[in-house]
Design a protein around this motif. Structure first.
Motif, PDB file in Angstrom:
ATOM      1  N   GLY A 236      38.371  32.182  34.223  1.00 52.36           N
ATOM      2  CA  GLY A 236      39.495  32.362  35.124  1.00 52.36           C
ATOM      3  C   GLY A 236      40.814  32.350  34.365  1.00 52.36           C
ATOM      4  N   CYS A 237      41.720  33.231  34.743  1.00 52.06           N
ATOM      5  CA  CYS A 237      42.998  33.356  34.040  1.00 52.06           C
ATOM      6  C   CYS A 237      43.803  32.053  34.091  1.00 52.06           C
ATOM      7  CB  CYS A 237      43.812  34.500  34.633  1.00 52.06           C
ATOM      8  SG  CYS A 237      43.103  36.124  34.284  1.00 52.06           S
ATOM      9  N   PHE A 238      43.827  31.398  35.220  1.00 50.95           N
ATOM     10  CA  PHE A 238      44.608  30.163  35.326  1.00 50.95           C
ATOM     11  C   PHE A 238      43.963  29.036  34.533  1.00 50.95           C
ATOM     12  CE2 PHE A 238      45.482  26.044  37.233  1.00 50.95           C
ATOM     13  CZ  PHE A 238      46.863  26.021  37.132  1.00 50.95           C
ATOM     14  N   TRP A 239      42.688  28.797  34.753  1.00 56.25           N
ATOM     15  CA  TRP A 239      42.020  27.632  34.188  1.00 56.25           C
ATOM     16  C   TRP A 239      41.784  27.715  32.692  1.00 56.25           C
ATOM     17  CZ3 TRP A 239      42.174  23.493  36.949  1.00 56.25           C
ATOM     18  CH2 TRP A 239      42.254  23.601  38.329  1.00 56.25           C
ATOM     19  N   HIS A 240      41.753  28.926  32.154  1.00 54.55           N
ATOM     20  CA  HIS A 240      41.470  29.076  30.728  1.00 54.55           C
ATOM     21  C   HIS A 240      42.652  29.624  29.949  1.00 54.55           C
ATOM     22  CE1 HIS A 240      37.183  28.059  31.117  1.00 54.55           C
ATOM     23  NE2 HIS A 240      37.365  28.510  32.339  1.00 54.55           N
ATOM     24  N   GLY A 241      43.802  29.798  30.612  1.00 57.14           N
ATOM     25  CA  GLY A 241      45.043  30.133  29.912  1.00 57.14           C
ATOM     26  C   GLY A 241      45.144  31.561  29.418  1.00 57.14           C
TER      27      GLY A 241
ATOM     28  N   GLU B 123      38.695  37.078  34.135  1.00 59.29           N
ATOM     29  CA  GLU B 123      38.376  37.445  35.508  1.00 59.29           C
ATOM     30  C   GLU B 123      38.997  38.776  35.910  1.00 59.29           C
ATOM     31  OE1 GLU B 123      39.970  34.813  38.495  1.00 59.29           O
ATOM     32  OE2 GLU B 123      41.809  34.520  37.368  1.00 59.29           O
ATOM     33  N   HIS B 124      40.087  39.192  35.243  1.00 62.50           N
ATOM     34  CA  HIS B 124      40.750  40.440  35.617  1.00 62.50           C
ATOM     35  C   HIS B 124      40.142  41.671  34.957  1.00 62.50           C
ATOM     36  CE1 HIS B 124      42.984  39.195  31.948  1.00 62.50           C
ATOM     37  NE2 HIS B 124      42.902  40.481  31.676  1.00 62.50           N
ATOM     38  N   GLU B 125      39.191  41.487  34.057  1.00 63.14           N
ATOM     39  CA  GLU B 125      38.577  42.629  33.381  1.00 63.14           C
ATOM     40  C   GLU B 125      37.661  43.378  34.340  1.00 63.14           C
ATOM     41  OE1 GLU B 125      37.310  42.290  29.232  1.00 63.14           O
ATOM     42  OE2 GLU B 125      38.067  40.217  29.315  1.00 63.14           O
ATOM     43  N   GLU B 126      37.626  44.685  34.158  1.00 70.30           N
ATOM     44  CA  GLU B 126      36.796  45.554  34.998  1.00 70.30           C
ATOM     45  C   GLU B 126      35.315  45.234  34.770  1.00 70.30           C
ATOM     46  OE1 GLU B 126      36.042  48.134  37.853  1.00 70.30           O
ATOM     47  OE2 GLU B 126      38.087  47.678  37.180  1.00 70.30           O
ATOM     48  N   PRO B 127      34.554  44.959  35.838  1.00 67.52           N
ATOM     49  CA  PRO B 127      33.141  44.600  35.678  1.00 67.52           C
ATOM     50  C   PRO B 127      32.312  45.652  34.942  1.00 67.52           C
ATOM     51  CG  PRO B 127      33.860  44.116  37.900  1.00 67.52           C
ATOM     52  CD  PRO B 127      34.985  44.853  37.232  1.00 67.52           C
TER      53      PRO B 127
ATOM     54  N   ARG C 265      30.881  28.044  40.000  1.00 67.70           N
ATOM     55  CA  ARG C 265      29.928  29.131  39.773  1.00 67.70           C
ATOM     56  C   ARG C 265      30.021  30.101  40.933  1.00 67.70           C
ATOM     57  NH1 ARG C 265      23.832  27.319  40.502  1.00 67.70           N
ATOM     58  NH2 ARG C 265      23.657  29.517  40.916  1.00 67.70           N
ATOM     59  N   ASP C 266      29.460  31.269  40.747  1.00 65.95           N
ATOM     60  CA  ASP C 266      29.442  32.297  41.789  1.00 65.95           C
ATOM     61  C   ASP C 266      30.843  32.693  42.245  1.00 65.95           C
ATOM     62  OD1 ASP C 266      26.692  32.188  41.635  1.00 65.95           O
ATOM     63  OD2 ASP C 266      26.487  30.842  43.343  1.00 65.95           O
ATOM     64  N   THR C 267      31.779  32.751  41.310  1.00 64.39           N
ATOM     65  CA  THR C 267      33.116  33.235  41.649  1.00 64.39           C
ATOM     66  C   THR C 267      33.035  34.746  41.857  1.00 64.39           C
ATOM     67  OG1 THR C 267      33.709  33.593  39.328  1.00 64.39           O
ATOM     68  CG2 THR C 267      34.228  31.419  40.286  1.00 64.39           C
ATOM     69  N   ALA C 268      34.020  35.319  42.535  1.00 63.13           N
ATOM     70  CA  ALA C 268      34.003  36.755  42.817  1.00 63.13           C
ATOM     71  C   ALA C 268      33.906  37.598  41.538  1.00 63.13           C
ATOM     72  CB  ALA C 268      35.223  37.146  43.645  1.00 63.13           C
ATOM     73  N   PRO C 269      34.689  37.304  40.475  1.00 59.33           N
ATOM     74  CA  PRO C 269      34.556  38.113  39.252  1.00 59.33           C
ATOM     75  C   PRO C 269      33.180  37.961  38.597  1.00 59.33           C
ATOM     76  CG  PRO C 269      36.613  36.876  39.231  1.00 59.33           C
ATOM     77  CD  PRO C 269      35.807  36.366  40.383  1.00 59.33           C
ATOM     78  N   GLU C 270      32.619  36.759  38.637  1.00 54.74           N
ATOM     79  CA  GLU C 270      31.299  36.537  38.059  1.00 54.74           C
ATOM     80  C   GLU C 270      30.236  37.295  38.849  1.00 54.74           C
ATOM     81  OE1 GLU C 270      28.228  32.822  37.488  1.00 54.74           O
ATOM     82  OE2 GLU C 270      30.363  32.386  37.418  1.00 54.74           O
TER      83      GLU C 270
END
Length: 127
Positions: A55-60, A105-109, A7-12
């Motif tokens: 996340g791009c890695f963890w969710h493919g 995670e790479h989408e613009e907030p 939780r509390d990742t930078a994109p989130e």
């Protein structure tokens, strides 16, 4: 893996900051109704809207996911399992009357916040 943030990742945090800046109030890490082992990243309880930042890695992510070469079979299984759990969670929420939005995670907030705000207003206007 246990040391990685759940939780509390930078994109989130970036999405939450943008939503808060727009005056939208939400709950963080709320339990999925009927499944106390799963949580929603961001929950708008009044509109029954759940928001996830995956996340791009963890969710493919089809754009950014890079398949590890070491222990590749296990990683394929792990990512597939994460995707299955995401679909299962979406189905559980839908059956409980919730709407689900998922973002990478790479989408613009700000673009993600636009979609959240639109869905939030749609859900509230339906009554």
């Amino acid at each position: 893996m246990a040391a990685l943030a759940r939780r509390d990742t930078a994109p989130e945090l970036a999405l939450r900051r943008e939503l808060h800046r727009r005056g939208m109030r939400y709950r963080v890490q709320m339990k999925v109704p009927g499944n106390n082992r799963r949580t929603m990243d961001i929950a708008f309880t009044r509109a029954r809207l759940a928001v996830y930042v995956d996340g791009c890695f963890w969710h493919g992510c089809s754009t950014h996911h890079q398949r590890p070469t070491a222990n590749a079979d296990w990683w394929d299984w792990k990512i597939a399992r994460n995707q299955e759990r995401d679909r299962s969670t979406d189905e559980q929420l839908a059956s409980a009357g919730w709407s689900v939005l998922r973002f990478w995670e790479h989408e613009e907030p700000s673009a993600a916040a636009d979609r959240v705000q639109q869905r939030y207003q749609e859900r509230l206007s339906r009554g």
